[in-house]
Design a protein around this motif. Sequence first.
Motif, mmCIF file in Angstrom:
data_model
loop_
_atom_site.group_PDB
_atom_site.id
_atom_site.type_symbol
_atom_site.label_atom_id
_atom_site.label_comp_id
_atom_site.label_asym_id
_atom_site.label_seq_id
_atom_site.Cartn_x
_atom_site.Cartn_y
_atom_site.Cartn_z
ATOM 1 N N ILE A 173 6.252 59.830 33.473
ATOM 2 C CA ILE A 173 6.835 59.886 32.494
ATOM 3 C C ILE A 173 5.921 60.993 31.794
ATOM 4 C CG2 ILE A 173 7.818 59.058 30.401
ATOM 5 C CD1 ILE A 173 8.264 56.304 31.511
ATOM 6 N N LYS A 174 6.649 62.229 31.691
ATOM 7 C CA LYS A 174 5.619 63.455 31.239
ATOM 8 C C LYS A 174 5.473 63.437 29.846
ATOM 9 C CE LYS A 174 7.250 66.155 35.297
ATOM 10 N NZ LYS A 174 7.887 67.440 35.574
ATOM 11 N N PRO A 175 4.487 64.360 29.438
ATOM 12 C CA PRO A 175 3.745 64.248 28.047
ATOM 13 C C PRO A 175 5.161 64.454 26.869
ATOM 14 C CG PRO A 175 2.284 65.329 29.419
ATOM 15 C CD PRO A 175 3.427 65.074 30.047
ATOM 16 N N ARG A 234 15.371 60.268 42.424
ATOM 17 C CA ARG A 234 15.608 61.516 42.290
ATOM 18 C C ARG A 234 17.170 61.796 41.610
ATOM 19 N NH1 ARG A 234 11.859 65.714 42.749
ATOM 20 N NH2 ARG A 234 13.648 66.917 42.740
ATOM 21 N N GLU A 235 18.145 60.768 42.140
ATOM 22 C CA GLU A 235 19.300 60.796 41.362
ATOM 23 C C GLU A 235 19.360 60.369 39.905
ATOM 24 O OE1 GLU A 235 21.653 59.773 45.509
ATOM 25 O OE2 GLU A 235 21.496 58.422 44.223
ATOM 26 N N VAL A 236 18.476 59.493 39.518
ATOM 27 C CA VAL A 236 18.499 58.758 38.263
ATOM 28 C C VAL A 236 17.724 59.988 37.209
ATOM 29 C CG1 VAL A 236 17.267 57.233 36.655
ATOM 30 C CG2 VAL A 236 18.431 56.484 38.873
ATOM 31 N N MET A 237 16.734 60.578 37.849
ATOM 32 C CA MET A 237 16.219 61.500 37.256
ATOM 33 C C MET A 237 17.331 62.875 37.019
ATOM 34 S SD MET A 237 12.909 61.838 39.515
ATOM 35 C CE MET A 237 12.543 63.613 39.078
ATOM 36 N N GLY A 238 18.144 63.318 37.673
ATOM 37 C CA GLY A 238 18.645 64.535 37.558
ATOM 38 C C GLY A 238 17.979 65.783 37.994
ATOM 39 N N ALA A 239 18.717 66.847 37.963
ATOM 40 C CA ALA A 239 18.172 68.032 38.599
ATOM 41 C C ALA A 239 16.878 68.768 37.609
ATOM 42 C CB ALA A 239 19.272 69.259 38.266
ATOM 43 N N THR A 240 16.200 69.303 38.099
ATOM 44 C CA THR A 240 14.908 69.943 37.792
ATOM 45 C C THR A 240 15.229 70.443 36.301
ATOM 46 O OG1 THR A 240 14.098 70.278 39.898
ATOM 47 C CG2 THR A 240 12.865 71.446 38.060
ATOM 48 N N ASN A 241 15.970 71.478 36.302
ATOM 49 C CA ASN A 241 16.659 72.099 34.986
ATOM 50 C C ASN A 241 17.769 71.142 34.291
ATOM 51 O OD1 ASN A 241 17.741 73.782 33.112
ATOM 52 N ND2 ASN A 241 17.786 75.676 34.380
ATOM 53 N N LYS A 275 19.268 65.110 31.893
ATOM 54 C CA LYS A 275 20.355 65.462 30.896
ATOM 55 C C LYS A 275 20.187 64.577 29.336
ATOM 56 C CE LYS A 275 24.433 66.422 30.011
ATOM 57 N NZ LYS A 275 24.721 68.089 30.051
ATOM 58 N N ALA A 276 19.571 63.405 29.504
ATOM 59 C CA ALA A 276 19.414 62.684 28.154
ATOM 60 C C ALA A 276 18.306 63.142 27.348
ATOM 61 C CB ALA A 276 19.456 61.344 28.292
ATOM 62 N N PHE A 277 17.233 63.628 27.971
ATOM 63 C CA PHE A 277 15.926 63.730 27.358
ATOM 64 C C PHE A 277 15.199 65.081 27.590
ATOM 65 C CE2 PHE A 277 16.135 58.823 27.931
ATOM 66 C CZ PHE A 277 16.554 58.655 26.616
ATOM 67 N N ALA A 278 15.618 65.605 28.711
ATOM 68 C CA ALA A 278 14.583 66.997 28.992
ATOM 69 C C ALA A 278 14.687 67.933 28.039
ATOM 70 C CB ALA A 278 15.029 67.309 30.409
ATOM 71 N N LEU A 279 13.722 68.561 27.581
ATOM 72 C CA LEU A 279 13.789 69.942 26.682
ATOM 73 C C LEU A 279 14.026 71.079 27.209
ATOM 74 C CD1 LEU A 279 10.449 68.928 24.717
ATOM 75 C CD2 LEU A 279 12.972 68.269 24.215
ATOM 76 N N ASP A 280 13.522 71.284 28.410
ATOM 77 C CA ASP A 280 13.759 72.630 29.200
ATOM 78 C C ASP A 280 13.154 72.484 30.796
ATOM 79 O OD1 ASP A 280 10.932 73.043 29.437
ATOM 80 O OD2 ASP A 280 11.111 74.057 27.434
ATOM 81 N N ILE A 281 13.284 73.439 31.386
ATOM 82 C CA ILE A 281 13.124 73.207 33.109
ATOM 83 C C ILE A 281 11.596 72.607 33.348
ATOM 84 C CG2 ILE A 281 12.261 75.652 33.266
ATOM 85 C CD1 ILE A 281 13.774 75.411 36.230
ATOM 86 N N GLU A 282 10.613 73.283 32.235
ATOM 87 C CA GLU A 282 9.328 72.555 32.293
ATOM 88 C C GLU A 282 8.936 71.326 31.864
ATOM 89 O OE1 GLU A 282 5.434 74.966 31.898
ATOM 90 O OE2 GLU A 282 5.761 73.993 30.096
ATOM 91 N N LYS A 283 9.510 71.134 30.539
ATOM 92 C CA LYS A 283 9.256 69.887 29.802
ATOM 93 C C LYS A 283 10.435 68.993 30.281
ATOM 94 C CE LYS A 283 6.556 72.147 26.516
ATOM 95 N NZ LYS A 283 6.164 73.370 27.223
ATOM 96 N N ASN A 284 10.568 68.607 31.276
ATOM 97 C CA ASN A 284 11.842 67.912 32.022
ATOM 98 C C ASN A 284 11.534 66.253 31.927
ATOM 99 O OD1 ASN A 284 10.230 68.109 34.044
ATOM 100 N ND2 ASN A 284 11.472 69.182 35.549
#
Length: 139
Positions: A9-11, A86-93, A104-113
């Motif tokens: 779980i990233k910063p 990987r399926e639960v995470m969703g696509a990188t972007n 989809k629920a929480f990532a901010l962008d392709i890096e802060k995902n």
Amino acid sequence: MTQRTLSIIKPDATQRNLQGAILKMIQDAGLKIVAMKMITLTRNQAEGFYAVHKERPFFDSLTQFMCSGPVVVSVLEGENAITRYREVMGATNPANADEGTIRKAFALDIEKNSVHGSDAPDTAATEIAYFFNQLEITG
Ligand code: ADP
Ligand code: MG
């Protein structure tokens, strides 16, 4: 086939207090947490973890981001755990991530995902060993 995979779980997510919400999505998907800790990576540790990406244009930014706050590192176990996580995470972007996925629920962008997950059995084994020794993995 029962597998283990490494989750981070990233910063961007810990900063928004999303650890619990993300772990709930992981557990609701039937993946079992068999090891877990919260740590703040040094730049060196982040660079070592993402060494496969060191020629990529986003390497500096990515490794700086990954040590910008605490991360929750865990080992997940289950049937086909690598692909299932990987399926639960969703696509990188997150723009391409399916409804119902963590990104989809929480990532901010392709890096802060928000999350990392191993992509294959060999990388899962290497990544798990990067963070945990045998005694730290239950079951
Ligand atoms: P994944 O995490 O889905 O396996 P990659 O292994 O391709 O994705 O990339 C590792 C991480 O690097 C991504 O999760 C994301 O944080 C970051 N990243 C990937 N592509 C880009 C990009 N084009 N720009 C910025 N950061 C990126
Ligand atoms: Mg990857």
